[in-house]
Design an enzyme around this catalytic site. Structure first.
Site, PDB file in Angstrom:
ATOM      1  N   HIS A 525      11.615  -7.441  -8.879  1.00  0.00           N
ATOM      2  CA  HIS A 525      10.204  -7.094  -8.716  1.00  0.00           C
ATOM      3  C   HIS A 525       9.758  -5.995  -9.678  1.00  0.00           C
ATOM      4  CE1 HIS A 525       6.448  -7.604  -6.819  1.00  0.00           C
ATOM      5  NE2 HIS A 525       6.882  -7.895  -5.609  1.00  0.00           N
ATOM      6  N   ASP A 529       6.152 -10.012 -11.162  1.00  0.00           N
ATOM      7  CA  ASP A 529       5.315 -10.041  -9.970  1.00  0.00           C
ATOM      8  C   ASP A 529       5.389 -11.421  -9.325  1.00  0.00           C
ATOM      9  OD1 ASP A 529       4.478  -7.413 -10.352  1.00  0.00           O
ATOM     10  OD2 ASP A 529       2.852  -8.027 -11.684  1.00  0.00           O
TER      11      ASP A 529
END
Length: 552
Positions: A525, A529
């Site tokens: 992450h 995204d």
């Protein structure tokens, strides 16, 4: 931050080195594993590869110049970075860079300082012509090694360049060649035993030389964990294993120097098409430079048909009988590979914030296309090959997936090198398909079979497992329908591929029998995204469900 690269200690007696040739120039981009220079030691001219990546900012020792071990060889860092402090003699930046990772620069320096005292002292007491060979450091993270196979036994004549043994590092099983000639007088580490780098590995010298006390002196000095001398009972099995190893070489194993492999990769030459002129058919630089493609077709076909043989499963070990009601445990020593797998996966899971995206893909068109493709003579394409090709094309459209995290920046890789997870006896390795997006389905299939076969036989070189930008892991052949993988850092994502399942599906408002497959994408992450990962999976789904689009 810029990193100092110092003159490495490439042999056990090396105190200074001469730069024979620079293969990179100031301003060139450097990747981990690139050959920086050819360095002439007191024994041979050897290739020196980089364990760092960045831009070559400074060359400290020009071609033809000689300098002591640990002299400033080069500086690698970010393009345009100010290195004036390092050139002025500042040590703090380089020290912090070297301390942060086990690179080649720091380790040889430490080794040189520890070895110049003990071995130098021992050298004054050695009989004339006798050389002590120590456990080499064959990878940048290696701290100890395991002798997998001795290819020479006590009493054998050894020539310079002969392969003495196969040594298992934390990355692969590699050949260790002799830089000396004489007779193998003593073996210090028996097959299957593990010892730290610089431990007493062997003693070479004139036949009949009295070496009594030499091994004991090294042991007493605390510089080795050597075992007892080899006995006649152990010599025979060692000879048998040496014969077996040579047979493997003649039956398809490819021996090549790192520089030859790099040049072949750059020129797109398959090593199995090149005849080696070195010892035991070893491919060297001149063989690649003088190679002509006139004999490509037949060797390539032979390699393709031979590769599946390497994938034959080893016979299952006999089951241990445990009487009912009795507690029974078994302790299995961790191999170097298992140790590094544990370390790297723990680092990945606990440093990168993982999340998983799952998508279901229809495989009806892929199954029909594969059946058609495999009607072409000498062509064998698997569903995994189709997934790899689809990933390569999707990564070109979504380069953020093809990235890696650094504290000061995100690196976007615009080249596509896909790692393919392969299960082996001791754990898991990830051979890499370089520039996968430029490969055809049949090329991907042949390469994967070749790499997987050699991986299972522990014949992959470290350079064949480096440089991946994305990873594919497939457990579908085991009937696993869905799973989540741990990211293979420094990649930012890994795709988990499940089994194809026949089940009822809805098409055009009707329930019909269809074939589907689950894909799970694990993302870091910090770099990817959720929406970016979802868009990548949508593109991947389109390619797999309509394979003809991959041929456009």
């Amino acid at each position: 931050m810029a990193i100092k690269v110092t003159m490495p200690r490439l042999s056990d007696t090396m105190t200074e080195g001469t730069v024979a040739t620079w293969l990179k120039k100031v301003g060139d981009k450097i990747s981990e594993g690139d050959i920086l220079a050819e360095i002439e030691t007191d024994k041979a001219t050897m290739e020196f590869e980089s364990f760092n990546e960045g831009t070559l900012l400074h060359i400290g020792i020009q071609a033809g110049e000689t300098a002591p071990v640990d002299s400033l060889l080069a500086i690698i860092g970010n393009e345009g970075e100010d290195i004036s402090a390092l050139l002025a003699g500042g040590d703090a930046p380089a020290a912090s860079s070297e301390a942060s990772a086990p690179k080649a620069d720091a380790a040889p320096a430490a080794e040189a300082k520890t070895e110049t005292a003990a071995p130098a002292k021992a050298a004054t007491e050695l009989p004339k012509g006798v050389v002590v060979v120590t456990m080499p450091r064959l990878s940048d993270t290696m701290t100890e090694g395991t002798v997998a196979t001795w290819l020479k036994k006590v009493g054998d004549a050894v020539a310079e360049g002969d392969i003495l043994a196969e040594i298992e590092t934390d990355k692969a099983t590699m050949e260790f060649e002799s830089f000396n000639e004489g007779t193998l007088l003593y073996i210090g580490i028996q097959e299957g035993n593990t010892a730290p780098v610089d431990s007493l590995l062997a003693i070479i010298g004139p036949a009949g030389t009295d070496i009594s006390g030499i091994a004991d002196n090294y042991t007493a000095g605390g510089t080795t964990t050597a075992s007892a001398p080899a006995t006649e009972e152990k010599a025979a099995p060692a000879a048998e294993k040496a014969t077996e190893a040579v047979a493997e070489t003649s039956n398809g194993r490819i021996l090549a120097s790192p520089l030859a492999k790099k040049i072949a990769s750059d020129k797109g030459i398959q090593l199995n098409q090149v005849k080696g002129s070195g010892e035991n058919g070893r491919i060297v630089k001149s063989d690649i430079e003088n190679f002509t493609p006139s004999t490509q077709t037949q060797p390539a076909a032979t390699a393709t048909t031979a590769a599946p043989k390497a994938e034959t499963a080893a016979p299952a070990a006999p089951k241990v009988f445990v009487p009912a009601g009795e507690v029974f445990t078994e302790e299995i020593k961790n191999s170097q590979m298992r140790k590094i797998i544990a370390k790297r996966l723990a680092e990945s899971l606990f440093t990168a914030p993982h999340y998983n995206l799952v998508i279901e893909v229809s495989m009806d068109e892929a199954m029909a296309s594969r059946a058609t493709i495999n009607t072409v003579p000498d062509t064998k394409v698997s569903f995994n090959d189709m997934v790899i090709k689809a990933c390569a094309l999707a990564l070109k459209k979504h380069p953020k997936i093809n990235s890696q995290w650094k504290e000061d920046a995100i690196i976007i890789n615009h080249h596509v090198n896909i790692g393919v997870a392969v299960a082996v006896e001791d754990g898991l390795v990830v051979p890499v398909l370089k520039f996968t997006d430029a490969m055809s389905l049949s090329q991907i299939g042949a390469s994967v079979r070749d790499l997987a076969g050699r991986a299972k036989n522990k014949k992959l070189g470290p350079q064949e497992m480096e440089g991946s930008t994305f990873t594919v892991s497939n457990l579908g052949m085991f009937g696993i329908t869905e799973f989540n993988s741990i990211i293979n850092q420094p990649n930012s994502a890994i795709l988990s591929v499940g089994a194809i399942v026949e089940k009822p599906v809805v098409k055009n408002g009707q329930i019909v029998v269809g074939n589907t497959m689950m894909l799970s994408l694990a993302c870091d992450h910090r770099t990817i995204d959720g929406a970016t990962g979802a868009q990548f999976l949508q593109t991947l789904k389109q390619y797999i469900e309509s394979p003809v689009t991959m041929l456009a």
